[in-house]
Design an enzyme around this catalytic site. Structure first.
Site, PDB file in Angstrom:
ATOM      1  N   ASP A  10       0.854  -1.177   0.000  1.00 60.03           N
ATOM      2  CA  ASP A  10       0.000   0.000   0.000  1.00 60.03           C
ATOM      3  C   ASP A  10       0.906   1.249   0.000  1.00 60.03           C
ATOM      4  O   ASP A  10       2.086   1.159   0.347  1.00 60.03           O
ATOM      5  CB  ASP A  10      -0.860  -0.068   1.269  1.00 60.03           C
ATOM      6  CG  ASP A  10      -1.623   1.209   1.509  1.00 60.03           C
ATOM      7  OD1 ASP A  10      -2.317   1.648   0.585  1.00 60.03           O
ATOM      8  OD2 ASP A  10      -1.514   1.766   2.625  1.00 60.03           O
TER       9      ASP A  10
HETATM   10 MG   LIG Z   1      -2.993   3.161   3.472  1.00 61.41          MG
END
Ligand SMILES: [Mg+2]
Length: 230
Positions: A10
């Site tokens: 991420d």
């Molecule tokens: Mg994040």
């Protein structure tokens, strides 16, 4: 010899300091609007924004509405007369120019990208995210960058990860892992995709929900060690 580990990472609040990026963009909005108490304005914006996302999660608003309605609300508080849709566009533009890395992220990437196969998996607008990664000089570490808008699905949807898996050369489920700060998008998404997960919890958020991450860490050195042992 084992194949190099495929790390699906991420971006926001895992590598990039989103709170700092957002704050910097809102400061520029406050300056643009001629607000005197800039710090207060930023703090209030943060609260308004948090509340409006909660309404979104309850299904009361759309993402498009949120983008400008948060400015309508803060404008009411500060008696600002401006076009919230235009300001919202300006905010998007400012945000795309912000790419503050979390402490330790650069060192982690410098040693990791030779060791592992790194990929970014991010929910967001392609233009904004790609611009920020370029600005932070992140591209050289990653084989590919996957942005939800361009894929047409978002984490935690299985479709998002199906797309990612089918667009990585030599992809192998047994040599892949998902790393991220969000239980609801990264950890839930990794789980749905049948992959082990690392909850990168720098903010020390309390555990909520039903889907347990496979691992949890709050530190880049520890993350590096963990990945090395896969
Ligand atoms: Mg994040």
């Amino acid at each position: 010899m084992k194949e190099r580990l495929i790390v699906l990472m991420d971006a926001d609040d895992t590598l990039l300091d989103f709170v700092a990026c957002e704050r910097s963009a809102i400061t520029r909005i406050a300056q643009f609007l001629g607000i005197d108490k800039i710090k207060e304005f930023c703090d209030d914006y943060h609260v308004v924004n948090d509340n409006i996302w909660k309404e979104f999660e309850q299904g009361m608003l759309s993402v498009e509405q949120i983008a400008y309605m948060r400015f309508d609300r803060i404008f009411d508080m500060y008696d600002v007369h401006a076009d919230s849709k235009k300001v919202s566009e300006l905010y998007k533009e400012y945000l795309s120019q912000e790419a503050v890395l979390l402490e330790g992220a650069r060192e982690f990437l410098d040693k990791s990208y030779r060791e592992f196969r790194l990929f970014i998996v991010t929910n967001g607008i392609t233009y904004t995210q790609e611009r920020r990664f370029k600005l932070a000089n992140l591209n050289r570490y990653f084989e590919k960058i996957f942005v939800s808008e361009q894929i047409g699905a978002r984490k935690p949807q299985k479709e998002f990860f199906d797309y990612v898996k089918s667009h990585i050369d030599g992809y192998d489920d047994s040599r892949a892992v998902v790393v991220g700060d969000s239980l609801t998008s990264d950890i839930a998404g990794g789980y749905a995709a049948g992959l082990p997960t690392v909850w990168f919890n720098v903010a020390h958020k309390p555990f909520k929900g039903e889907i347990q991450p496979t691992y949890e860490t709050d530190d880049f050195d520890d993350l590096y060690r963990l990945l090395s042992n896969f």
